[in-house]
Write an enzyme that holds these catalytic residues in place. Structure first.
Site, PDB file in Angstrom:
ATOM      1  N   GLY A 190       0.803  -1.213   0.000  1.00 56.24           N
ATOM      2  CA  GLY A 190       0.000   0.000   0.000  1.00 56.24           C
ATOM      3  C   GLY A 190       0.840   1.270   0.000  1.00 56.24           C
ATOM      4  CB  SER A 191       2.514   3.126  -1.691  1.00 57.83           C
ATOM      5  OG  SER A 191       2.199   2.359  -2.834  1.00 57.83           O
ATOM      6  NE  ARG A 192      -0.408  10.657  -0.634  1.00 58.96           N
ATOM      7  CZ  ARG A 192      -1.129  11.531   0.065  1.00 58.96           C
ATOM      8  NH1 ARG A 192      -1.567  11.216   1.269  1.00 58.96           N
ATOM      9  NH2 ARG A 192      -1.429  12.707  -0.445  1.00 58.96           N
TER      10      ARG A 192
END
Length: 225
Positions: A190-192
């Site tokens: 998970g990240s952005r």
């Protein structure tokens, strides 16, 4: 039927996972030879193997577009931020921040959002807070890539690690060319991804919209700044 491909960032990890799960199943069978225990173990490890393989999928996406000022989504996910903000790492002025949050179930390859010359590619260590938090853009581990378009406009793309993401891979090199349909990098788990655009950029998406990397048109640069 589309061909299923594995991203190069996942090949070694997938092979290692297969070996580890095989060893676990063999050891469990030797210690507890009951068939029902082995059956449960096989189901659990198979599901884990499917998830790891699915996570590193590498879809073929080729976008044909004539306007060089169109900005394409650099990642799969959901738009969580569209707002003016002070960008103090490179521009030191106000920019339009557009952030895309990537869940563990999204494709995690990142594409160049626009064509141009790569001016900056820097990696900075930091925390691993939840990628949905506003401060993650400036406090988490991250990589910054700045691209100058043929019309001399500059945009920045920031890969941000999340609570689970422990490795950011960035292929961009200063002086090289950024091309459409080409991977900028890869973020594990998970990240952005944040983009910092000129304030007068014409936007085609809104907060809450789901986008697909190298497919969804995010906006259009206005050359007359």
């Amino acid at each position: 039927m589309k061909k299923f491909r594995i991203h190069r960032e996942g090949r070694a990890l997938i092979c290692g996972t297969v070996l580890l799960l095989f060893i676990i199943n063999v050891a469990l069978f030797m210690l507890h030879p009951a068939e029902w225990i082995l059956a449960i173990s096989l189901v659990v490890t198979s599901l884990l193997m499917v998830f790891v393989t699915y996570f590193f999928r590498n879809p073929v996406r080729v976008l044909e577009i004539d306007d060089p000022d169109f900005i394409i989504a650099p990642a799969d996910g959901r738009v969580v931020v569209i707002e003016p903000t002070e960008e103090n790492e490179y521009f030191h002025d106000q920019r339009l921040q557009v952030s895309i949050f990537m869940s563990p179930f999204n494709v995690h390859a990142n594409w160049y959002p626009i064509e141009g010359t790569i001016l900056v590619s820097e990696h900075q260590k930091g925390h691993h807070k939840g990628a949905w938090l506003p401060k993650s853009s400036t406090e988490n581990e991250r990589s910054l890539v700045v691209i100058e378009t043929p019309s001399k406009l500059q945009i920045a793309v920031r890969q941000v690690a999340g609570a689970m993401a422990r490795r950011i891979v960035t292929y961009a090199k200063p002086g090289h060319q950024a091309h459409r349909n080409t991977h900028l990098g890869f973020i594990k788990l998970g990240s952005r991804v944040d983009m910092y655009l000129p304030l007068n950029t014409e936007m085609f998406v809104e907060v809450g919209d789901a986008v697909r990397g190298n497919e969804t048109i995010i906006g259009r640069l206005t050359v007359d700044n």
